[in-house]
Design an enzyme around this catalytic site. Structure first.
Site, PDB file in Angstrom:
ATOM      1  N   GLU A 112      32.140  11.124 -31.168  1.00 28.20           N
ATOM      2  CA  GLU A 112      31.102  11.489 -32.141  1.00 28.20           C
ATOM      3  C   GLU A 112      30.748  12.971 -32.012  1.00 28.20           C
ATOM      4  OE1 GLU A 112      28.523   8.123 -31.012  1.00 28.20           O
ATOM      5  OE2 GLU A 112      28.411   7.695 -33.153  1.00 28.20           O
ATOM      6  N   GLU A 132      32.217   1.156 -29.301  1.00 29.41           N
ATOM      7  CA  GLU A 132      30.854   0.640 -29.097  1.00 29.41           C
ATOM      8  C   GLU A 132      30.752  -0.862 -29.339  1.00 29.41           C
ATOM      9  OE1 GLU A 132      31.570   3.518 -30.327  1.00 29.41           O
ATOM     10  OE2 GLU A 132      30.101   5.012 -29.710  1.00 29.41           O
TER      11      GLU A 132
END
Ligand code: NAI
Length: 710
Positions: A112, A132
């Site tokens: 990210e 995730e």
């Protein structure tokens, strides 16, 4: 070259017109609070420094950035500004081009961060992904909004809902990165790349400003397809669907709105039982090799040569486990005929994998080359480790261990793969009980990742530490257990299956029980497991156990009656179910009739049993037996039991294991229900003292574990 210290965890230096920010937070460069603050400060600093025209962000050590700091989960540090999701925006807002220099595993928040940068240059060995979902959460730092913009909606959705990373070549192909660097100094190349951008007056290319590649209609069709797939593969889970929702928002929302909604979805996910369970599972696995009375640095014995006695179902699978890890192993059988059969079965198993394209010809040849055979027991004399996997009969085991004691070299580790026999009694046959332990592999041994390491009364500490290391080498999770019938996993399985038998005698049907257990998250309900494992095998074990067990602990005679009809399960086309196509379990009216007759014979009025009752009776029987096991000191931690049930019996990882699930429900609640069952059905249901004590004091198994190992 000017060198400025940004902070202890983030270094800063200037190289020409490029400011280089190096994340230096071992071991994985996680985005802990101080790291986030320093990066934000340095980006700020670079904006006002007239000499700086571009920025490179890179990582020291073995990777770029390991993402959010998992140790900050559920702590206040996670919320200290800038939170990870703000940090990525701060980086992206830079007026000067920012280049990420990516190497090593760059997952979650690491990727990210890279996507918050304007350009990405990657080492050819790097791995990039947003895993995730495997921790029950959603990429919450802009990942669900940026990835589909960079790699396309469909690809982004697939990567995020599956959590599967890509390699560098794929990352380049799908547009996740701009350049690959092979065999060169990545950071130097990144600086050169950034300098070139400056020379060419290239402006920041902000991911958040890229248009999504699909229109609403096309995007919705992709969402529907992925949702249908997840409804099968991720039944009962929440995180994959949360990921889906957040990515789908890119179709209808601006980046800002999607990003704000992502934060809300992410917060819900972080607070969910699913996420807490998965974080528990992650740490539980790392705990298993910590044994309170065995120092971490105790000298290990060397294991180079391995011998396995018996080339049957288990011996063959165990041999494959070693060969898969590149270790040489000798398989010893009682006769040439059995040896040939055993080796042929191993070869056949590899061949199936090869034909499915999951093993090359060379790999198969290399693995087969690791395995040699012998019919001479004296072949054990060279071995550092001998694993016995002969017939499950005490007399046979005793004679084998007498021979082993005579032939094995001093210091060799002597292991038995017995699943039910007393390891202390086996050890006592030898003059070296300190060298004996149980290594309880699960079937198929080349596939299953659980290894119960059975610590007998006299087993020496160093061999426990040695085999725990070995289990990792074999790609397995070793869990230390004590000696008792069935050890930890199978001992707990007995009351669970007993409840299943009672439930169908009282009114439920096999398909009801299986549906409830599968909805809970097990891949297979107990009756389908029975059918897959073979009813004849369960019945044989049951008959043997019945000789020593009190009547109330015996299984229902139904199992025997079904076997008498030649219905041994899937392999004979029928068992608790029919298998008309050989694979699909179809409910069978004949079984319902047999159950009705059985109930009548017992004077039971069949009744509707609620899904809640089915679930509680199955799972709470595991919990109570697990608590007894802890009381008897046969497992070190409740979390070890959780690992055993996840790796050996398919307990859903996202529920954390039976003991953690009990904590999730609340121990007071569990005890209340057990008390109710106890009043209804008697002693078997009496909550164990440990469970009651923890419940009464408002404690949990997690707390109890802390007292055991800190
Ligand atoms: P199996 O019957 O398939 O294999 C046993 C093999 O040992 C046979 O090939 C036999 O010829 C050989 N053998 C017998 N005596 C021998 C001797 N003196 N020297 C060398 N070889 C000898 O049995 P399986 O299922 O492989 O079980 C082996 C052991 O593993 C048993 O103790 C069993 O309880 C245990 N176990 C079995 C599991 C399973 O799911 N089948 C799971 C975990 C443990």
């Amino acid at each position: 070259m000017a060198v400025t210290n940004g902070s202890a965890h983030v270094l800063y230096r200037q190289s020409g017109a490029v400011g280089v920010i190096t994340i230096n937070n071992p071991p994985v460069n996680a985005l802990a609070k101080d790291v986030r603050i320093s990066i934000a400060e340095l980006i700020d600093l670079a904006q006002t420094d007239k000499l700086i025209k571009a920025i490179v962000i890179c990582g020291a050590g073995r990777n770029f950035c390991g993402g959010a700091d998992i140790r900050e989960f559920n702590t206040p540090n996670r919320a200290v500004r800038p939170m990870t999701r703000h940090l990525m925006n701060l980086v992206e807002e830079s007026d000067k081009p920012v280049v990420a220099a990516i190497h090593g595993p760059t997952l979650g928040g690491g990727l990210e961060l890279a996507m918050g940068c304007h350009y990405r240059i990657v080492d050819s060995e790097a791995k990039l992904g947003l895993p995730e979902v495997h921790r029950g959460v959603v990429p919450g730092a802009g990942g669900t909004q940026r990835l589909p913009r960079l790699v396309g909606f469909q690809k982004g959705l697939e990567m995020i809902t599956s959590g599967t990373p890509v390699d560098a070549a794929t990352a380049l192909e799908i547009g996740l990165v701009d350049r690959i660097v092979t065999d060169a100094d990545l950071v130097a190349r990144a600086i050169a790349y950034a300098s070139k951008l400056v020379e060419q007056n290239v402006v920041p290319r902000r991911t958040s400003e890229i248009e999504i590649d699909l229109n609403l209609k096309e995007g919705e069709a992709v969402v529907a397809e992925v949702r249908a797939r997840l409804e099968k593969s991720a039944r009962g889970m929440e995180a994959p669907f949360r990921c889906l929702e957040s990515v789908a928002n890119t179709l209808t929302m601006s980046f800002r709105d999607g990003w704000a909604r992502e934060a809300e979805i992410s917060e819900e996910a972080v607070a969910s039982d699913e996420s807490r369970s998965l974080v528990h599972s992650f740490f539980a696995e790392r705990q298993t090799s910590k044994i309170p009375d065995i120092p971490a640095d105790i000298p290990r014995r060397k294991i180079e040569k391995v011998a396995i006695l018996g080339a049957g179902t288990m011996g063959g699978g165990i041999a494959m486990s070693f060969a898969n890890a590149g270790m040489d192993v000798t398989v010893i059988e009682a006769s040439q005929e059995n040896l040939d059969k055993g080796l042929a079965r191993i070869e056949g198993n590899y061949d199936v994998t090869r034909k499915r394209g999951r093993l090359t010809d060379e790999e198969m040849a290399a693995r087969m080359a690791c395995i040699s055979g012998s019919v001479d027991m004296a072949a054990v004399s060279e071995a550092d480790l001998v694993i016995e996997a002969v017939f499950e009969e005490m007399e046979v085991k005793k004679s084998v261990f007498t021979e082993l004691d005579r032939l094995a070299k001093d210091g060799a580790i002597l292991a038995t793969n017995t699943s039910t026999l007393d390891v202390d009694a086996i050890a006592a046959i030898t003059k070296r009980p300190e060298d004996v332990l149980g290594l309880h592999f699960f079937s198929p041994a080349n596939v299953m990742t659980l290894l119960e390491v059975v610590r007998a009364e006299k087993t020496s500490k160093d061999i426990i530490a040695t085999v725990l290391d070995l289990s990792k080498k074999l790609g397995k999770t070793g869990v230390v257990v004590g000696v008792c019938d069935g050890f930890v996993g199978n001992r707990m399985l007995a009351p669970y299956f007993r409840q299943c038998d009672f439930l169908v005698e009282e009114g439920a049907l096999p398909q009801d029980v299986d549906r409830v257990i599968e909805t809970f998250g097990f891949r297979m309900g107990p009756f389908r497991v029975y059918d897959l494992a073979g009813l004849d095998i369960s019945w044989a074990i049951e008959k043997r156990r019945a000789e020593t067990r009190p009547a109330e602990e015996r299984f229902s005679p139904l199992l025997g009656r079904i076997c008498d009809l030649g219905r041994y399960g899937q392999k004979t086309g029928a068992g608790w179910y029919k298998y008309e196509d050989g694979r699909t379990a179809v409910p069978d009216p004949l079984i319902e009739t047999m159950l009705t007759e059985r109930s009548a014979e017992m004077g039971i009025n069949r009744r509707d049993i609620s899904d809640e009752e089915i679930l509680q009776r199955c799972i709470y029987s595991l919990i109570n037996e697990g608590a007894k096991i802890l009381e008897e000191d046969l497992a070190i931690r409740a979390s070890d039991i959780d690992v055993i049930w996840q790796h050996g019996y398919g307990f859903p990882r996202w529920r954390g294991g039976p003991m953690f699930y009990a904590d999730t429900v609340g121990l007071a609640e569990v005890v209340k229900t057990l008390d109710h069952f106890h009043a209804e059905w008697g002693d078997k249901w009496e909550p164990t003292a440990l469970l009651r004590e923890l419940a009464d004091s408002g404690s949990s198994f997690k707390e109890w574990d802390k007292g055991r190992t800190g």
